[in-house]
Design a protein around this motif. Structure first.
Motif, PDB file in Angstrom:
ATOM      1  N   ILE A  51      -9.454  41.958  16.441  1.00  0.00           N
ATOM      2  CA  ILE A  51      -9.061  41.050  15.370  1.00  0.00           C
ATOM      3  C   ILE A  51      -8.418  39.819  15.981  1.00  0.00           C
ATOM      4  O   ILE A  51      -7.962  39.836  17.128  1.00  0.00           O
ATOM      5  CB  ILE A  51      -8.077  41.702  14.358  1.00  0.00           C
ATOM      6  CG1 ILE A  51      -6.805  42.183  15.075  1.00  0.00           C
ATOM      7  CG2 ILE A  51      -8.752  42.808  13.576  1.00  0.00           C
ATOM      8  CD1 ILE A  51      -5.666  42.545  14.141  1.00  0.00           C
ATOM      9  N   LEU A  55      -3.112  41.324  10.512  1.00  0.00           N
ATOM     10  CA  LEU A  55      -3.558  41.996   9.300  1.00  0.00           C
ATOM     11  C   LEU A  55      -2.376  42.178   8.354  1.00  0.00           C
ATOM     12  O   LEU A  55      -1.238  42.379   8.798  1.00  0.00           O
ATOM     13  CB  LEU A  55      -4.135  43.372   9.622  1.00  0.00           C
ATOM     14  CG  LEU A  55      -5.383  43.416  10.510  1.00  0.00           C
ATOM     15  CD1 LEU A  55      -5.775  44.860  10.778  1.00  0.00           C
ATOM     16  CD2 LEU A  55      -6.543  42.665   9.869  1.00  0.00           C
ATOM     17  N   LYS A  56      -2.626  42.118   7.081  1.00  0.00           N
ATOM     18  CA  LYS A  56      -1.572  42.376   6.097  1.00  0.00           C
ATOM     19  C   LYS A  56      -1.039  43.795   6.294  1.00  0.00           C
ATOM     20  O   LYS A  56      -1.808  44.764   6.324  1.00  0.00           O
ATOM     21  CB  LYS A  56      -2.130  42.202   4.687  1.00  0.00           C
ATOM     22  CG  LYS A  56      -1.060  42.152   3.601  1.00  0.00           C
ATOM     23  CD  LYS A  56      -1.702  41.822   2.264  1.00  0.00           C
ATOM     24  CE  LYS A  56      -0.659  41.603   1.193  1.00  0.00           C
ATOM     25  NZ  LYS A  56      -1.303  41.249  -0.111  1.00  0.00           N
ATOM     26  N   ASN A  58      -0.221  45.000   8.936  1.00  0.00           N
ATOM     27  CA  ASN A  58      -0.805  45.486  10.200  1.00  0.00           C
ATOM     28  C   ASN A  58      -1.738  46.675   9.980  1.00  0.00           C
ATOM     29  O   ASN A  58      -1.845  47.574  10.835  1.00  0.00           O
ATOM     30  CB  ASN A  58       0.296  45.871  11.196  1.00  0.00           C
ATOM     31  CG  ASN A  58       1.051  44.657  11.711  1.00  0.00           C
ATOM     32  OD1 ASN A  58       0.443  43.643  12.032  1.00  0.00           O
ATOM     33  ND2 ASN A  58       2.360  44.763  11.772  1.00  0.00           N
ATOM     34  N   TYR A  60      -5.520  48.327   7.777  1.00  0.00           N
ATOM     35  CA  TYR A  60      -6.745  48.130   7.016  1.00  0.00           C
ATOM     36  C   TYR A  60      -7.292  49.510   6.654  1.00  0.00           C
ATOM     37  O   TYR A  60      -6.800  50.539   7.145  1.00  0.00           O
ATOM     38  CB  TYR A  60      -7.772  47.316   7.816  1.00  0.00           C
ATOM     39  CG  TYR A  60      -8.292  48.010   9.051  1.00  0.00           C
ATOM     40  CD1 TYR A  60      -9.491  48.708   9.037  1.00  0.00           C
ATOM     41  CD2 TYR A  60      -7.577  47.966  10.244  1.00  0.00           C
ATOM     42  CE1 TYR A  60      -9.969  49.356  10.174  1.00  0.00           C
ATOM     43  CE2 TYR A  60      -8.045  48.602  11.386  1.00  0.00           C
ATOM     44  CZ  TYR A  60      -9.241  49.297  11.344  1.00  0.00           C
ATOM     45  OH  TYR A  60      -9.702  49.930  12.471  1.00  0.00           O
ATOM     46  N   SER A 250      -6.143  35.281  10.775  1.00  0.00           N
ATOM     47  CA  SER A 250      -5.309  36.273  10.089  1.00  0.00           C
ATOM     48  C   SER A 250      -5.811  36.580   8.685  1.00  0.00           C
ATOM     49  O   SER A 250      -6.546  35.786   8.078  1.00  0.00           O
ATOM     50  CB  SER A 250      -3.870  35.762   9.989  1.00  0.00           C
ATOM     51  OG  SER A 250      -3.239  35.732  11.239  1.00  0.00           O
ATOM     52  N   ASP A 251      -5.373  37.711   8.159  1.00  0.00           N
ATOM     53  CA  ASP A 251      -5.618  38.022   6.749  1.00  0.00           C
ATOM     54  C   ASP A 251      -5.030  36.941   5.859  1.00  0.00           C
ATOM     55  O   ASP A 251      -4.036  36.288   6.209  1.00  0.00           O
ATOM     56  CB  ASP A 251      -4.952  39.354   6.372  1.00  0.00           C
ATOM     57  CG  ASP A 251      -5.856  40.558   6.581  1.00  0.00           C
ATOM     58  OD1 ASP A 251      -7.063  40.372   6.825  1.00  0.00           O
ATOM     59  OD2 ASP A 251      -5.346  41.687   6.512  1.00  0.00           O
ATOM     60  N   THR A 255      -5.240  39.428   0.504  1.00  0.00           N
ATOM     61  CA  THR A 255      -6.262  40.356   0.980  1.00  0.00           C
ATOM     62  C   THR A 255      -6.019  41.760   0.434  1.00  0.00           C
ATOM     63  O   THR A 255      -4.905  42.100   0.029  1.00  0.00           O
ATOM     64  CB  THR A 255      -6.281  40.403   2.519  1.00  0.00           C
ATOM     65  OG1 THR A 255      -7.446  41.089   2.951  1.00  0.00           O
ATOM     66  CG2 THR A 255      -5.062  41.113   3.062  1.00  0.00           C
ATOM     67  N   GLY A 257      -7.440  44.616   2.265  1.00  0.00           N
ATOM     68  CA  GLY A 257      -7.488  45.587   3.341  1.00  0.00           C
ATOM     69  C   GLY A 257      -8.849  46.090   3.764  1.00  0.00           C
ATOM     70  O   GLY A 257      -8.934  46.943   4.651  1.00  0.00           O
ATOM     71  N   LEU A 259     -11.831  45.674   5.901  1.00  0.00           N
ATOM     72  CA  LEU A 259     -12.138  44.867   7.073  1.00  0.00           C
ATOM     73  C   LEU A 259     -13.494  44.181   6.949  1.00  0.00           C
ATOM     74  O   LEU A 259     -13.684  43.065   7.432  1.00  0.00           O
ATOM     75  CB  LEU A 259     -12.091  45.749   8.331  1.00  0.00           C
ATOM     76  CG  LEU A 259     -11.796  45.059   9.661  1.00  0.00           C
ATOM     77  CD1 LEU A 259     -10.475  44.307   9.614  1.00  0.00           C
ATOM     78  CD2 LEU A 259     -11.793  46.063  10.803  1.00  0.00           C
ATOM     79  N   LYS A 262     -13.100  40.948   5.048  1.00  0.00           N
ATOM     80  CA  LYS A 262     -12.096  40.024   5.589  1.00  0.00           C
ATOM     81  C   LYS A 262     -12.715  38.648   5.847  1.00  0.00           C
ATOM     82  O   LYS A 262     -13.828  38.551   6.388  1.00  0.00           O
ATOM     83  CB  LYS A 262     -11.543  40.605   6.889  1.00  0.00           C
ATOM     84  CG  LYS A 262     -10.525  39.727   7.612  1.00  0.00           C
ATOM     85  CD  LYS A 262     -10.024  40.468   8.854  1.00  0.00           C
ATOM     86  CE  LYS A 262      -9.270  39.553   9.788  1.00  0.00           C
ATOM     87  NZ  LYS A 262      -8.103  38.929   9.142  1.00  0.00           N
TER      88      LYS A 262
END
Length: 283
Positions: A51, A55-56, A58, A60, A250-251, A255, A257, A259, A262
């Motif tokens: 990635i 990630l939101k 961290n 997914y 980044s997300d 978002t 989740g 992937l 994304k």
């Protein structure tokens, strides 16, 4: 361990840990890559995979299961294998393991290929989906270029004078707010205020190269024709600038989740190969 490659114009040094470029010098012994002083930032030029960014939470979801994946992924924190070495080139490989499958349940092989050609270093990424299902991923570069003199003596030159639209970050995530930067004759004068809210994140940036200038004199050019997205970053008072070609970012703050859904994600079919490259040219 480190590996050194050379030609008549340049010398590059790559760490096996992260397959990370840690030095690029010309014949006058001028260093162009940030030295990694941890007072500011302890990296030089890490690879971002699987990635880019954060990630939101961290995390997914995949096939009904939650996975944890930290900022910029894990490849920058793993040992790569040197699989080919020539005088002016080196190829490194990283393959999925039981450990990576706990965080990213996809079989992959990742190659980094460094090649010196005249006054340029070309860096190629190759990703192979070794699994039987589709594989989502992002990949990106994060080279930090040494700026040893007054930060405000430096500027960035883009390919045209069109205003730059960037996305503001909100706790590391892409917010719904954008701002514009006006260029002066294609140039952006550097100052630390630009980075008060973290990196400048550009989606689908039209300019495919950026030149660093010191007191209007060109020093170095980063060309990234293959890459759609870009980040520019430095921490407070640090004597370097990162120019970061990306596939993805980044997300977003809203978002959910998945992937595969994304923004900016790449998806490889089983046994499919992805390739991209960028270059650093000393001027």
């Amino acid at each position: 361990m480190i590996t050194t490659i050379k030609n008549s114009d340049l010398t590059a040094v790559i760490k096996h840990f992260g397959a990370e470029l840690c030095s690029l010098k010309d014949n006058s012994n001028t260093e162009y890559i940030w030295g990694g002083n941890p007072e500011f930032w302890g990296k030089h030029s890490p690879i971002l995979f699987p990635i880019v960014g954060t990630l939101k939470n961290n995390s997914y979801q995949y096939n009904g299961k939650d996975y944890q994946l930290s900022r910029h992924g894990f490849s920058r924190e793993m040992n790569f294998e040197l699989i080919d070495k020539q005088e002016n080139s080196a190829t490194f490989s990283l393959t999925s393991t039981d450990e990576t499958l706990q965080r990213y349940p996809f079989d992959f092989e990742l190659f980094l290929i460094y090649t010196l050609e005249n006054t340029s270093l070309k860096i190629e990424y190759k990703v192979i989906n070794k699994g039987k299902s589709k594989m989502p991923f992002s990949i990106g570069a994060h080279p930090a270029f040494d700026l040893p003199n007054n930060f405000e003596n430096y500027s960035l030159e883009f390919e045209n004078s069109a205003p730059l639209t960037f996305h503001l970050l909100e706790e590391g995530l892409i917010s719904n707010t954008t701002e514009q930067i006006q260029l002066d004759k294609k140039q952006l004068q550097l100052n630390y205020k630009l980075f008060e809210n973290d990196a400048l994140v550009f989606k689908k940036l039209p300019s495919k190269s950026i030149t660093i200038l010191e007191n209007s004199k060109p020093i170095l050019k980063v060309s990234y024709e293959d890459f759609p997205d870009l980040g520019i970053w430095t921490p407070p008072n640090a004597p370097f600038i990162c120019i970061e070609p990306w596939f993805g970012y980044s997300d977003t703050v809203d978002t959910f989740g998945n992937l595969f859904k994304k923004e900016g994600i790449q998806v490889l079919d089983s046994n499919e190969t992805f390739k991209s490259r960028f270059s650093i040219e000393i001027l």
